[in-house]
Enzyme design. Structure first.
Site, PDB file in Angstrom:
ATOM      1  N   GLY A   1       2.521   2.506  10.771  1.00 23.04           N
ATOM      2  CA  GLY A   1       3.511   3.636  10.595  1.00 23.04           C
ATOM      3  C   GLY A   1       4.412   3.852  12.018  1.00 23.04           C
TER       4      GLY A   1
ATOM      5  N   LYS B   1       0.047   4.224  -0.188  1.00 23.37           N
ATOM      6  CA  LYS B   1      -0.525   5.327   0.473  1.00 23.37           C
ATOM      7  C   LYS B   1      -0.287   6.721  -0.635  1.00 23.37           C
ATOM      8  CE  LYS B   1      -0.005   3.086   4.853  1.00 23.37           C
ATOM      9  NZ  LYS B   1      -0.223   3.298   6.164  1.00 23.37           N
TER      10      LYS B   1
ATOM     11  N   SER C   1       3.303  -2.051  10.342  1.00 21.01           N
ATOM     12  CA  SER C   1       5.057  -2.104  10.351  1.00 21.01           C
ATOM     13  C   SER C   1       5.473  -3.506   9.851  1.00 21.01           C
ATOM     14  CB  SER C   1       5.269  -1.650  12.035  1.00 21.01           C
ATOM     15  OG  SER C   1       4.781  -0.402  12.135  1.00 21.01           O
TER      16      SER C   1
ATOM     17  N   GLU D   1      -6.727   4.585   7.829  1.00 23.03           N
ATOM     18  CA  GLU D   1      -6.520   6.087   7.541  1.00 23.03           C
ATOM     19  C   GLU D   1      -7.912   6.860   6.970  1.00 23.03           C
ATOM     20  OE1 GLU D   1      -2.896   5.328   5.457  1.00 23.03           O
ATOM     21  OE2 GLU D   1      -1.923   4.813   7.356  1.00 23.03           O
TER      22      GLU D   1
ATOM     23  N   GLU E   1      -5.538  -4.765  10.449  1.00 20.78           N
ATOM     24  CA  GLU E   1      -4.390  -3.731  10.707  1.00 20.78           C
ATOM     25  C   GLU E   1      -4.691  -3.037  11.919  1.00 20.78           C
ATOM     26  OE1 GLU E   1      -2.401  -2.742   6.585  1.00 20.78           O
ATOM     27  OE2 GLU E   1      -3.826  -1.280   6.945  1.00 20.78           O
TER      28      GLU E   1
ATOM     29  N   HIS F   1      -9.713   1.193   4.893  1.00 18.03           N
ATOM     30  CA  HIS F   1      -8.207   1.531   5.646  1.00 18.03           C
ATOM     31  C   HIS F   1      -8.367   2.361   6.701  1.00 18.03           C
ATOM     32  CE1 HIS F   1      -3.982   2.663   6.382  1.00 18.03           C
ATOM     33  NE2 HIS F   1      -3.733   1.423   5.887  1.00 18.03           N
TER      34      HIS F   1
ATOM     35  N   ASN G   1       0.752  -1.073   0.053  1.00 18.70           N
ATOM     36  CA  ASN G   1      -0.088   0.061   0.062  1.00 18.70           C
ATOM     37  C   ASN G   1       0.810   1.165   0.108  1.00 18.70           C
ATOM     38  OD1 ASN G   1      -1.895   2.162   0.455  1.00 18.70           O
ATOM     39  ND2 ASN G   1      -2.171   1.512   2.471  1.00 18.70           N
TER      40      ASN G   1
END
Ligand code: 13P
Length: 257
Positions: A175, A11, A215, A99, A169, A97, A9
């Site tokens: 991150g 991003k 991560s 985010e 996730e 996701h 991904n």
């Protein structure tokens, strides 16, 4: 037997030129791995989809988008439909996701509509689920996973289920450099699979691929892949460099061989 799936991904990183370079580099490295038996998916930003599609065209690497809108077309400024993603060469699309849930108001309801739109257009949804640190500390992990899975997949039948990939996730591991331990990840994956078993039957649940994301790096992929319910990875930061992404695929291939 569930085929391992490793997706990058990207991003909101990489210009078109950089995306071409990265995908070319990954293609070259993976070509050296004699058919690792792993599905590889690259998910660049919308702007680079067509170019990356061209790079991976003559390879086994597949293309995914990072989001979609559920209508086929219309006056929806800024949105991209499943039909458009197909047209750009995608076969996968990431949906829900964290985010997007966190910064762009994504809800289980919108996730559900997006999954249905993806399936109607023969795109494989990678459906993201996972708890925040606050929710984990409040011991709500399973409750959140149940909410994301039950409501996100609402109205899907068994045939639909077999066409999707789930990505666990944990938000606190994205991150942050903090990976869930293999045991923590396995516990969540097992919970998700058991829940799918209750909703769709054990046999169907046993066929669904569940990726871990948060991560993932060359240093931790092997231990994660050794867990019985972890079927691959959704990689963020480490998918932005040829060497680290290729190393992750290589190490995963060693575990499953
Ligand atoms: P990182 O690998 O950078 O933690 O990101 C994970 C992720 O969000 C993949 O979708």
């Amino acid at each position: 037997m569930r085929k391992t799936i490793i997706a990058g991904n990207w991003k909101m990183y990489k210009t078109i030129k950089e995306a071409i370079e990265l995908s070319n580099g990954i293609k070259r490295e993976l070509f050296k791995l004699d058919n690792p038996g792993i599905d590889i998916v690259l998910c660049p930003a919308f702007t680079a989809l067509s170019e990356v599609a061209e790079v991976v065209a003559e390879s086994d690497i597949m293309l995914g988008a990072q989001d979609l809108y559920w209508q086929d077309e219309g006056a929806f400024t800024g949105e991209v439909s499943a039909k458009m993603l197909k047209d750009a060469g995608c076969t996968f699309v990431i949906i829900g996701h964290s985010e997007r849930r966190q910064f762009f108001g994504e809800t289980n309801e919108s996730v559900n509509k997006k999954i249905k739109a993806a399936l109607a257009n023969a795109l494989t949804p990678i459906v993201c689920v996972g708890e925040t640190l606050k929710q984990r500390e409040a011991r709500e992990t399973f409750k959140v996973l149940e909410d994301h899975v039950r409501n996100g997949l609402d109205g899907l039948n068994k045939e639909d289920l077999l066409k999707i990939v789930i990505a666990y996730e944990p938000v606190w591991a994205i991150g942050t450099g903090k990976t869930a331990t293999p045991e923590q990840a396995q516990e969540a994956h097992k919970y998700i699979r058991e829940l799918l078993g209750k909703l769709y039957g054990k046999e169907a649940a046993a066929q669904v691929r569940i990726q871990y994301g948060g991560s993932v790096k060359p240093e931790n992929i092997s231990a994660l892949m050794r867990q019985p319910d972890i079927d691959g990875a959704l990689v963020g930061g480490a998918s932005l460099q040829v060497a680290s992404f290729a190393e992750i695929v290589k190490k995963a291939a060693e575990v499953i061989k």
